[in-house]
Design an enzyme around this catalytic site. Structure first.
Site, short mmCIF file in Angstrom:
data_model
loop_
_atom_site.label_atom_id
_atom_site.label_comp_id
_atom_site.label_asym_id
_atom_site.label_seq_id
_atom_site.Cartn_x
_atom_site.Cartn_y
_atom_site.Cartn_z
N GLY D 10 -70.19 11.40 43.37
CA GLY D 10 -71.61 11.64 43.11
C GLY D 10 -72.49 10.63 43.83
O GLY D 10 -72.11 9.48 43.97
N ARG D 72 -66.79 15.82 46.47
CA ARG D 72 -65.83 15.39 45.46
C ARG D 72 -64.40 15.74 45.87
O ARG D 72 -63.48 15.73 45.05
CB ARG D 72 -66.18 16.02 44.11
CG ARG D 72 -67.53 15.55 43.56
CD ARG D 72 -67.70 15.89 42.09
NE ARG D 72 -69.02 15.55 41.62
CZ ARG D 72 -69.37 14.36 41.10
NH1 ARG D 72 -68.48 13.41 41.01
NH2 ARG D 72 -70.61 14.13 40.70
N ASP D 103 -63.75 5.80 40.99
CA ASP D 103 -62.31 5.77 40.72
C ASP D 103 -61.52 6.72 41.60
O ASP D 103 -60.51 6.33 42.19
CB ASP D 103 -62.06 6.14 39.24
CG ASP D 103 -62.38 4.97 38.33
OD1 ASP D 103 -62.72 3.89 38.86
OD2 ASP D 103 -62.29 5.14 37.09
N THR D 125 -70.68 3.67 41.16
CA THR D 125 -70.80 4.51 39.97
C THR D 125 -72.16 4.27 39.35
O THR D 125 -72.54 3.14 39.09
CB THR D 125 -69.73 4.21 38.91
OG1 THR D 125 -70.18 4.75 37.67
CG2 THR D 125 -69.52 2.72 38.72
N ASP D 127 -72.81 5.11 36.51
CA ASP D 127 -72.55 4.83 35.10
C ASP D 127 -72.21 3.38 34.82
O ASP D 127 -72.10 2.98 33.66
CB ASP D 127 -71.39 5.72 34.60
CG ASP D 127 -71.81 7.17 34.42
OD1 ASP D 127 -73.02 7.45 34.50
OD2 ASP D 127 -70.93 8.02 34.23
N ASP D 129 -69.51 1.73 35.15
CA ASP D 129 -68.29 1.57 34.34
C ASP D 129 -67.04 1.25 35.14
O ASP D 129 -65.92 1.48 34.68
CB ASP D 129 -68.08 2.78 33.43
CG ASP D 129 -67.90 4.08 34.22
OD1 ASP D 129 -68.11 4.06 35.45
OD2 ASP D 129 -67.56 5.10 33.60
N ARG D 171 -70.79 9.71 30.90
CA ARG D 171 -69.77 10.57 30.30
C ARG D 171 -68.79 9.78 29.42
O ARG D 171 -68.47 10.17 28.32
CB ARG D 171 -68.96 11.28 31.40
CG ARG D 171 -69.68 12.50 31.89
CD ARG D 171 -69.01 13.08 33.12
NE ARG D 171 -69.89 14.12 33.61
CZ ARG D 171 -69.80 15.40 33.21
NH1 ARG D 171 -68.89 15.78 32.36
NH2 ARG D 171 -70.66 16.28 33.68
#
Lengths: 344, 344, 344, 344
Positions: D10, D72, D103, D125, D127, D129, D171
Site C-alpha cells: 500500500g 501487492r 512485511d 507501513t 500503520d 506496526d 487492521r
C-alpha cells in the site's frame, strides 16, 4: 487558431488554472494550437516561448505559480518595444493573444488591441483591486494564508499578554487586510483607503485590556499610512538593489502602539508567503472559469476586452474600463470593519 | 430592541460568524439586547434559551458549528406548533426574530412574518442551493474540505493505478461536487442535475489509461442517480433508526465502473467531515456580512425578508422568493465541468 | 495532593495538552486537586492563580497557547524572589509543583527542589534544544508551519526566477531550520551550529541556475552568523523598548546573496507565526504523554527530575542534567543537510 | 554501483522522500547509478523499470505517493517467481537492491538476501506496526489527516447533540486510532489490541451527557472487534471483486451505540484519504533520513538488513527481526488512552 498566452507582473495563485482551462477547451473544443511566451512581455521581446500541449498542462490547474514564469517588463517603457512585440507575434503567426496580468500588463494588451493585434485580457491581481470585476483569483488564497497567520497570532499574543501587528499585502487597496482582519477576528483592521487614526487604534486595544483580555491583534495593509507623517511604509523607498522595500508600516506601527499604550507590542510581516503555494479551491475554480471564458472570447473576436466576474457569471468588459481606475474598499466595507470591532 | 436568534437544520460553518456580527453590531450600534433559542425551533417550543452578550459571543466568529445548537424540528408539522412559537416569543417580549436556516426553517419564518411576528431570515445551506443568493456561508468550507480530500486521493489512486470514486454532499444540487471536482482536477465530475451516463464515465476513465495515466478520480454528489435504475443512492431509504442513509451512490458507482472497465476501483464517502470544523476565511467574512445586514434589516423592519449576496453586495429579498425553488446548477456550470474534462 | 502548575518562558503549542493530561489523570486516578499560577513565576510572586478543574481543562488539549499565560520573569534575578516563591507555595498549601518551561524556568525548579520544595519539571522549548530528551512538544508544530511557508515560497520564487531567504526560529540550535529546510526541499539550509560559508551558499544557488532551475530557496535560522563579521543577526541588539530584536540575518543574507550572485533575492521572516495556533497531532499526543508522566512523577516523589522522551518511552532524568547544556545539531544532521543538497 | 529501487504494498506518504534521498546521495557522494522497478515486485517480474536520475527525482521529496507506483504482487506466491526476480536483477546488472515495503515485501527481500542477492530493506507501513523501529514514515501524515477529521467532527457532533464514530485505519495495530483519538480529544478511543467493551463505551458517552456536553466522538480502528461476536469489521470478507472490504466496524458500532444509549449516532469512514497527499514535514524528514541511511547501508554491504529509527538515530537491524512479529500497542499506550478519558 494559433494562440499565445503570457503571464505578467507579480505571481498569483490561479494563473496555472487559467492557462489549463483555456488550453484544454481550446484544443478539445475549438481545435486550437497554443504557445506560451515565457517571463511575461520579456518573453515576447526575446521571442522565447514553449508549446502548450495537453501533456504540458496536465495537472497544472492544481498548482500555484505560473508555468510560464513572469516578469515586470513594461513594453511601453522600452523604445521600440511595441513594434518588437507586434513583429514577434506576426513572425510566430499568432492569431490571438491572451494576456494574464494586472494594470501594467493590460495597458499593453489594450494598446496592442487598438493597433490591430487580436488581444484579450484576463485580470490578475492578488490585491483584488482591478476595476469592473467582483473578484480576481489569487485573492482568496492570500486571504486564507493571512487569516491562518492571524489565527495563530491570537494564541501567542494571548499567552504573552501582548499586542501583535500583522502586516499583510495591499499597497493601494485594503481588500486583503479587510478580509483577513474581519475573518481572523483582529481587534483592529487598518486599510490604505483611510489614514491610520492612532488614538482610535490604541483605544480599541485598551478596550480589550479593560475587558479582561490582555492582548490584541492588529492587521495592517502594507500601504497604510499615518495622517500627519504621510506614507510611513517603506514602499515609497527604493533600496540599494533597485527594488522597492516591501515592509515598513507594521514594524513602525508596533513601536508607536507600544510607546502610546505601554503594552508590549510585536510585529510580523507575512511577505511573500501570501502569494505562493497551492491555490484554494475557490481560486482554482475561479481561475478555470476565467480561462474557459477567455478562450470563448477569442473565438468571438472580443479584442480589447477582458474577462470579469459579475455575481455568478463570468462575462467581459473593455480593458479600457478595467484599467481606468483601481477598485478600492468603499463605505460598505468600512462598515463591516467597524461593525465587528469593539465600540470605543 | 429585544431580539432572538436561532439556528435550524444541519449545521454549517459560518453560523457562529452570523451570530457574532449581528449581536456585536446590535449591542454596540443599536443598543439591542439578545437571546438565543437553543436547538432551532425546538428551543422555542421548549422555551429554552441563553442570553447572548458580548462576553458570550467573544471569538465565536472564528469557530465552526453553532453555539445555539440545532435540530431538524419542523414547527409546521407539530399540531399547535406555530401558536406555541408565537406564545413563547410574546412571553419573552421578543421584538424581533432572526432565523438562520434553510428552506424548512425559512418556511416557518415566512409563516410567522405573515402572521404578525417581526421575523427575518438568514439563508443557511452547505449545498449552496438557496434561491436568490450568489453564495451561502459554509459552502466554501465544504468545498475546501472536499477538494483537499480529492487532492489526496490523486496520489494514492496514481500510486496504485486505481480509480477512486469520492462521494461528496449535495442531495438535490451539485454545487459542492462541481466545485470540488473542477478545483480538484477530477477526471469525472457527476452532479444530481444530470443522470449518470455510465458509458461516458467509463470512456473518460479509459482516456486516461490510453494516455499514459493509469488512474482516475471521480467526484460524485450523494444525490446522483443512474438513468435506468432510478435513484441508486440510499438517501431514499430510511434505516432501522429512522434516519435516511447518507451513503450509497459512491460505492455503487465504484462497483459498476470496475465491472465495466476492469480497472481496480475504490470509493470513499467524505460524510460529516464536510460540514464540521473551522470555517474558511471566505465563510467567516461572508457569515459576518450576513449578520451585520440582518441586524440592519431588523432596524429597518424588513419582516418576511431574507439576507442575500448579490455580486459584492449583501442585500435582501422576500423569503417567499428564496424558498420558492432550489437553485441548481445550470448550463454555465455544465459547460465548466465539460470544458476542463478530457474529450471522448 | 494539592498540586500547582505553571508555564514559563515563550509559549509553545502543546502546553495546554500537558496541563490537560496532568490534571485529568490527577483528578480521575489520584484524586488530586489543582491550581494553576498565572504568567509563569510572576504569578507565584504575585500569588495569582486559578483553580484547575475538569470543567476548566475541558478541550484545552486541542488548543495552542497556554491557559495559564506566561512570562519571562526570572525568580533568581529578583532579590528575595526564591523566598517569596517558597512562602506563596506554603501559604497555598501546595504539596507539589509542576513547572513547564525551558532552561530559565527549570533552573528555578531545580533550585526549589534542592531547597525542600516538591517540584518537578516538564521541558518546553520550541527550538527542541533541551538536553536529554529526543523531542519537545511545540517543535513539530513550528516545523510544520515553517515547512508550509517554504512550500509556498517555492512557487513564487520559481515564477519570478528569484532567490528567497526564509528566516526561521532557532537562536542557538538549528533544529527548526534543519527540519524545515530538508522537509521543504530548500536548496540551502543554514544552522547556527556552523558559520555561514557565503561562497558555498552562492555556489549551491548557481548550481540551480546552471541546471535549468532559475530560482532558489534558502532556509536560515535566526541565530546564524557569518564567520568574518561575527553575529550578523540583530538578536544581539536590544532595541529602544528593551527587548531583543528578533530579525536580521535573513534580510542581511539576502542582500549579500544578491550582491554576490546578481540573482534577484528577497527575504521573509516567519516570526511569531511559528509558535502560535493549533498544535499538530504529534505535539498534542506528545504533550499529553508528558502530562501523564508528570503526574505519575509527582506521586512517585521524583523531585528535582524532569520528564523526557527516549525513543517511544516517556521517562525522566534529573533537571541538573537537562539544564547542563543545550542540545545542538551534531554531525548526523549536518550529513542529512549535506546529503539532500546539490553537490558543488 | 548500479542500484535498483522498488516500492511494494500500500502506498504511504514519504516513499518519494526515501527515493529522493537515496538517489541524491548515491549519485552525488558515491557516484552510483539508479533504476527504479515499477509497480513493486511486479515490475521486476515484468522487467519494467525507469532510470532514476537527478532530473527525475527533482522535487519528489515534497510529494505523496510513489513515482515508482506499487502493487501487492507477492513473489513468493508465484511459481518460479524468485528465480525470475534473480534472473531479471542479473540481466540488468544490478549490484544492489533497495526494497521499500512492509512485511510481505521484506519477506521477499530477506529471501533474496539469503540467496545471494545484495538486498536491503526500508520499512513502510502507514500503520506504524513494523517491529524494531520507533516510527515509520507515512504514519504521522495519516494521524494528521485523521486528527483533522476528528477536529471537524467535534463541531458538527456538538451542534447536533450527536455521537459520531470515526473509523480510521489500523487492521492489526491501533497506532493511528490511539494517536488520532488522543490528539483529537475523542471521548472514546478503540484499538484492535483490545476487544471492544460496549458497556464501557456507552458509559463514557453517557458521562458526557451527564456533564453538560450532549455529544460524543468515538475513534475506532478498522481492525477492532467485539468480544462476543468476534471480528465485526468487514475486513475478513472478500467481496465480489476479490478485494477485502475496508469498512464495517464504524457503522456497526454506531448502530450498537444508538440502540444501547438512545443517543442519535452517525459514523464516518475516512478510508483512502488517510494515505494520500502531501506528507507532513515529519514524514518528509524521516523518509529522507531513511533514504540516506539506506544508501550508506548499500555501500557498507549490509545485506539482509533494514533501516530503523531508534530515538533520534537511524540505524539498522536484520530483516528477520523486523518481520518476526507485528509491533502492537502495549500497556504504555493503553494507559495513555485511559489517562485522558473520563473516569466511569
Amino acid at each position: 487558431m494559433r494562440i499565445a498566452l503570457l503571464t505578467g507582473g507579480g505571481d498569483c495563485p490561479g494563473l496555472n488554472a487559467v492557462i489549463y482551462a483555456a488550453v484544454k477547451k481550446g484544443i478539445n473544443h475549438y481545435g486550437d494550437e497554443f504557445i506560451g511566451f515565457l517571463n511575461g512581455w520579456r518573453g515576447v521581446l526575446d521571442n522565447q516561448f514553449i508549446p502548450l500541449t495537453l501533456e504540458k498542462i496536465d495537472g497544472i490547474q492544481l498548482k500555484g505559480g505560473t508555468i510560464l514564469h513572469s516578469s515586470r517588463t513594461n513594453v511601453k517603457k522600452i523604445p521600440g518595444g511595441i513594434e518588437k512585440v507586434q513583429e514577434v507575434l506576426k513572425q510566430n503567426k499568432i492569431d490571438a493573444l491572451i494576456a494574464l496580468g494586472g494594470d501594467d500588463t493590460q495597458s499593453v494588451t489594450l494598446f496592442l488591441a487598438e493597433h490591430g493585434i487580436n488581444a484579450i485580457g484576463v485580470p490578475k491581481t492578488i490585491d483584488n483591486d482591478i476595476n469592473g470585476t467582483d473578484a480576481t483569483f489569487g485573492f482568496d488564497t492570500a486571504v486564507m494564508i493571512a487569516t491562518e497567520a492571524v489565527d495563530r497570532i491570537h494564541t501567542t499574543a494571548d499567552s504573552h499578554n501582548r499586542v501583535v501587528v500583522v502586516e499583510v499585502m495591499g499597497r493601494d487597496a485594503g481588500w486583503i487586510a479587510m478580509a483577513a482582519g474581519v475573518a481572523g477576528g483582529a481587534h483592529v483592521t487598518l486599510v490604505p483607503e483611510k489614514p491610520i487614526d492612532l488614538d482610535h487604534v490604541c483605544a480599541l486595544l485598551k478596550y480589550n485590556y479593560d475587558h479582561g483580555k490582555h492582548y490584541g491583534v492588529v492587521v495592517v495593509a502594507e500601504g497604510c499610512h499615518l495622517p500627519e507623517g504621510g506614507q510611513v511604509t517603506g514602499s515609497a523607498e527604493v533600496d540599494a538593489f533597485g527594488h522597492a522595500r516591501l515592509s515598513g508600516i507594521g514594524e513602525a506601527l508596533a513601536e508607536l502602539i507600544e510607546k502610546k499604550t505601554g503594552f508590549e507590542t510585536r510585529s510580523v510581516n507575512l511577505g511573500h508567503t501570501q502569494r505562493g503555494g497551492v491555490p484554494t479551491a475557490y481560486d482554482r475554480l475561479l481561475g478555470q472559469r476565467y480561462g474557459l471564458h477567455a478562450i470563448d472570447m477569442v473565438h468571438e473576436a472580443k479584442w480589447g476586452r477582458i474577462a470579469v466576474l459579475k455575481g455568478t457569471d463570468i462575462t467581459d468588459i473593455t480593458i479600457k474600463e478595467a484599467v481606468a481606475t483601481n477598485r478600492r474598499l468603499d463605505q460598505r466595507f468600512f462598515d463591516v470593519i467597524d461593525g465587528v470591532q469593539a465600540k470605543v
